[in-house]
Design an enzyme around this catalytic site. Structure first.
Site, PDB file in Angstrom:
ATOM      1  N   CYS A  58     -18.187 -26.756  -4.252  1.00  0.00           N
ATOM      2  CA  CYS A  58     -18.222 -26.440  -5.736  1.00  0.00           C
ATOM      3  C   CYS A  58     -17.318 -25.543  -6.298  1.00  0.00           C
ATOM      4  CB  CYS A  58     -18.958 -25.337  -5.682  1.00  0.00           C
ATOM      5  SG  CYS A  58     -19.790 -24.705  -7.000  1.00  0.00           S
ATOM      6  N   CYS A  62     -16.969 -18.399  -6.764  1.00  0.00           N
ATOM      7  CA  CYS A  62     -17.199 -16.377  -6.997  1.00  0.00           C
ATOM      8  C   CYS A  62     -16.734 -16.662  -4.801  1.00  0.00           C
ATOM      9  CB  CYS A  62     -18.565 -17.452  -5.840  1.00  0.00           C
ATOM     10  SG  CYS A  62     -19.409 -17.912  -6.822  1.00  0.00           S
ATOM     11  N   CYS A 102     -36.296 -23.229   0.861  1.00  0.00           N
ATOM     12  CA  CYS A 102     -35.637 -23.134  -0.325  1.00  0.00           C
ATOM     13  C   CYS A 102     -34.312 -23.290   0.053  1.00  0.00           C
ATOM     14  CB  CYS A 102     -35.101 -21.111  -0.074  1.00  0.00           C
ATOM     15  SG  CYS A 102     -33.669 -21.119  -1.136  1.00  0.00           S
ATOM     16  N   ARG A 266     -36.254  -9.181   0.893  1.00  0.00           N
ATOM     17  CA  ARG A 266     -35.777 -10.226   1.600  1.00  0.00           C
ATOM     18  C   ARG A 266     -34.080  -9.679   2.433  1.00  0.00           C
ATOM     19  NH1 ARG A 266     -39.233 -14.081   1.391  1.00  0.00           N
ATOM     20  NH2 ARG A 266     -40.298 -14.640  -1.025  1.00  0.00           N
TER      21      ARG A 266
END
Ligand code: SAM
Ligand code: DTB
Ligand code: SF4
Length: 323
Positions: A58, A62, A102, A266
């Protein structure tokens, strides 16, 4: 309490959120638990499964992420999985009791290309299995969101991760505003929003409160809020961060539950290091969902047997899809 805003939804003040968050822990859990029971079936927990459909490489920075190409984390970059393979994973997840699936991709943003066409096929396939289907693919335009909606996407995950002020300490390759824009595009398409964050990134209580404040004051509150404890990844700038305590998780979960009564809260990353007693405190504080399966996206998670034992011990029941 909050005041009614311009569009007739409740707006919470920063002071209100701060006061809730800093209450004595027993008062906080008690209040959250009461609210939880008014809006949800007690003892019911939704089981979800994650799959990384496109891992690593990626371009984003982050500081917590194993999949950012610029850090040396040992995660190998892969091209996108084949549709059949993904649908097989989804079927296995369903057979193991998951009601939500997901799919995550290590992308900065969605591009209108063959990979996206494949994601559309995956969404159609998982939707046809009767599971809630969710994707987390990075930034999204309004027209891409509409395409996903048409394919049957139920939810889109796009985390705020932390408070607005702390955001640039963690991520510099995009802004908080970019994040909110994608969330807006998702809302416009009628897909439900899943958005939460991570604690343990070096943020203060005020940063955590800021994030909860922003989430609770979105014009439509998120259908789902994942609360992640940082999984410190070797090779990332946050590799030496201290593990968060259960009380920090409880405080976050309970405040989220009080502010967003109908939302699915969650208990996400970080369960592997938590005892059943610690997870139980999180459920009492209003968490009503977990990710199951021995892997999250790239990091380990408790295996199916451990979770099954926990469900039996606590007499928990799985929550059906689309409730
Ligand atoms: N690339 C997309 C994006 O960033 O929106 C989707 C995938 S990304 C891995 C999904 C979320 O996983 C992040 O927003 C973050 O909140 C969470 N996450 C990633 N790495 C984590 C870690 N090491 N510990 C806890 N949560 C993490
Ligand atoms: C979320 O908030 N947590 C999940 C899901 N949304 C996509 C991801 C957690 C990832 C933990 C680190 C990893 O396994 O790479
Ligand atoms: Fe990329 Fe998402 Fe990881 Fe950030 S969190 S580096 S955008 S995969």
């Amino acid at each position: 309490m909050g005041v009614r805003g311009l569009f007739n939804y409740i707006m919470y003040s920063k002071k209100h959120v701060t006061d809730l968050y800093h209450q004595p822990i027993m008062d906080l859990i008690f209040q959250a638990s009461n609210i939880h029971r008014q809006h949800h079936t007690a003892n019911e927990i939704q089981v979800c499964t994650l799959l990384s459909i496109k891992t690593g490489g990626c371009p984003e920075d982050c500081a917590y992420c194993s999949q950012a190409a610029r850090y040396h984390t040992g995660v190998k970059a892969h091209k996108i999985l084949a549709v059949d393979e993904v649908l097989q994973h989804a079927q296995n997840a369903k057979d193991a009791g998951s009601t939500r699936f997901c799919m995550g991709a290590a992308w900065r943003e969605v591009r209108d290309n063959k990979d996206f066409d494949n994601v559309i096929e995956m969404v159609k396939g998982v939707n046809a299995m009767g599971m809630e289907v969710c994707c987390t693919l990075g930034m999204l335009t309004e027209s891409q969101a509409h395409k996903l909606k048409e394919a049957g996407l139920y939810a889109y995950n796009h985390n705020l991760d932390t408070g607005e002020e702390h955001y640039e300490e963690v991520i510099t390759t995009r802004t908080y505003k970019d994040r909110l824009e994608t969330i807006g595009n998702v809302q416009k398409s009628g897909i439900s929003v899943c958005s939460g964050g991570i604690i343990g990134l070096g943020e203060t209580d005020a940063d955590r409160i800021d994030m909860l404040f922003t989430l609770a004051n979105l014009n439509i509150q998120p259908e789902s809020v994942p609360v992640n404890a940082l999984v410190a990844i070797e090779g990332t700038p946050l590799e030496n961060q201290k593990r968060v305590s259960v009380w920090e998780m409880v405080r976050m979960i309970a405040t989220a539950r009080i502010l967003m009564p109908k939302t699915m809260v969650r208990l996400s990353a970080g369960r592997l290091e938590m005892t059943i007693e610690e997870q139980t405190l999180c459920f009492m504080a209003g968490a009503n969902s977990i990710f199951a399966g021995d892997k999250l996206l790239t990091t380990p998670n408790p295996d199916q047997n451990q979770d099954q034992q926990m469900f039996e011990l606590l007499q928990l029941t799985p929550r059906p899809a689309f409730k």
